[in-house]
Write a protein that holds these residues in place. Structure first.
Motif, mmCIF file in Angstrom:
data_model
loop_
_atom_site.group_PDB
_atom_site.id
_atom_site.type_symbol
_atom_site.label_atom_id
_atom_site.label_comp_id
_atom_site.label_asym_id
_atom_site.label_seq_id
_atom_site.Cartn_x
_atom_site.Cartn_y
_atom_site.Cartn_z
ATOM 1 N N THR A 105 3.279 28.684 -2.559
ATOM 2 C CA THR A 105 4.512 28.623 -3.335
ATOM 3 C C THR A 105 5.720 28.665 -2.411
ATOM 4 O OG1 THR A 105 3.522 29.639 -5.278
ATOM 5 C CG2 THR A 105 5.911 29.801 -5.063
ATOM 6 N N ALA A 106 6.584 27.667 -2.541
ATOM 7 C CA ALA A 106 7.752 27.554 -1.666
ATOM 8 C C ALA A 106 8.568 26.334 -2.087
ATOM 9 C CB ALA A 106 7.322 27.405 -0.208
ATOM 10 N N VAL A 107 9.759 26.222 -1.491
ATOM 11 C CA VAL A 107 10.503 24.975 -1.562
ATOM 12 C C VAL A 107 10.046 24.120 -0.376
ATOM 13 C CG1 VAL A 107 12.755 23.860 -1.500
ATOM 14 C CG2 VAL A 107 12.481 26.062 -2.668
ATOM 15 N N TYR A 108 9.627 22.902 -0.666
ATOM 16 C CA TYR A 108 9.131 21.996 0.357
ATOM 17 C C TYR A 108 10.226 20.986 0.715
ATOM 18 C CZ TYR A 108 4.418 23.818 0.000
ATOM 19 O OH TYR A 108 3.310 24.643 0.049
ATOM 20 N N TYR A 109 10.468 20.866 2.018
ATOM 21 C CA TYR A 109 11.522 19.992 2.524
ATOM 22 C C TYR A 109 10.918 18.867 3.361
ATOM 23 C CZ TYR A 109 14.759 23.780 1.356
ATOM 24 O OH TYR A 109 15.479 24.741 0.689
ATOM 25 N N CYS A 110 11.421 17.673 3.122
ATOM 26 C CA CYS A 110 11.071 16.512 3.931
ATOM 27 C C CYS A 110 12.025 16.445 5.127
ATOM 28 C CB CYS A 110 11.202 15.263 3.062
ATOM 29 S SG CYS A 110 10.972 13.716 3.934
ATOM 30 N N ASN A 111 11.519 15.935 6.226
ATOM 31 C CA ASN A 111 12.270 15.879 7.484
ATOM 32 C C ASN A 111 11.897 14.596 8.213
ATOM 33 O OD1 ASN A 111 11.585 16.386 10.521
ATOM 34 N ND2 ASN A 111 13.261 17.815 10.123
ATOM 35 N N ALA A 112 12.893 13.942 8.820
ATOM 36 C CA ALA A 112 12.590 12.710 9.547
ATOM 37 C C ALA A 112 13.549 12.524 10.709
ATOM 38 C CB ALA A 112 12.666 11.505 8.613
ATOM 39 N N ASP A 113 13.027 12.031 11.814
ATOM 40 C CA ASP A 113 13.840 11.647 12.967
ATOM 41 C C ASP A 113 14.068 10.141 12.875
ATOM 42 O OD1 ASP A 113 11.957 13.862 15.128
ATOM 43 O OD2 ASP A 113 13.727 14.255 13.906
ATOM 44 N N MET A 114 15.332 9.756 12.665
ATOM 45 C CA MET A 114 15.616 8.350 12.379
ATOM 46 C C MET A 114 16.741 7.816 13.254
ATOM 47 S SD MET A 114 15.295 8.127 8.213
ATOM 48 C CE MET A 114 16.510 9.382 7.816
ATOM 49 N N VAL A 115 16.569 6.595 13.702
ATOM 50 C CA VAL A 115 17.649 5.850 14.328
ATOM 51 C C VAL A 115 18.323 5.053 13.218
ATOM 52 C CG1 VAL A 115 18.249 4.056 15.985
ATOM 53 C CG2 VAL A 115 16.446 5.714 16.542
ATOM 54 N N THR A 116 19.631 5.211 13.101
ATOM 55 C CA THR A 116 20.382 4.495 12.072
ATOM 56 C C THR A 116 21.431 3.617 12.733
ATOM 57 O OG1 THR A 116 22.129 6.135 11.786
ATOM 58 C CG2 THR A 116 20.062 6.492 10.588
ATOM 59 N N THR A 117 22.140 2.865 11.914
ATOM 60 C CA THR A 117 23.179 1.996 12.470
ATOM 61 C C THR A 117 24.347 2.803 13.024
ATOM 62 O OG1 THR A 117 24.145 1.751 10.274
ATOM 63 C CG2 THR A 117 22.582 0.059 10.985
#
Length: 121
Positions: A89-101
């Motif tokens: 039980t928890a709040v689940y967070y998505c995470n990403a390392d991204m190159v953007t414009t």
């Protein structure tokens, strides 16, 4: 504007399953590592699982029960959670390392807003 949007959280009984999704959108050039973290009330945010183009990594507490995967065509990462326990039980967070414009040549780290997972009978 680049953003990560999670979905799929909810309440489930112990032993049940849930599948989380996280879709990245915006001016994305390239996504490197993607992952899931979780934060229970009163505790720090901990790594759950990460995935790159060639490998996956899991926290000991979820290895064998959770599976991380990604669809590069959809810029989406998934977390299949089986045999859920109350301690998941928890709040689940998505995470990403991204190159953007806007980020230049090096990736920036982005976070989603979180989705609640509750395991309770």
């Amino acid at each position: 504007q680049v953003q990560l949007v999670e979905s799929g959280g909810g309440q489930v009984q112990p032993g049940g399953s849930l599948r989380l999704s996280c879709a990245a959108s915006g001016s994305i050039v390239y996504i490197d590592r993607m992952g899931w973290y979780r934060q229970a009330p009163g505790k720090q945010r901990d790594l759950v699982a990460t995935i790159t183009s060639g490998s996956t990594n899991y926290a000991d507490s979820v290895r064998g029960r959770f599976t991380i995967s990604r669809d590069n065509a959809k810029n989406t990462v998934y977390l299949q959670m089986n045999s859920l326990k109350p301690e998941d039980t928890a709040v689940y967070y998505c995470n990403a390392d991204m190159v953007t414009t806007q980020s230049g040549l090096l990736p920036n780290t982005y976070w989603g807003q979180g989705t609640q997972v509750t395991v309770s009978s």
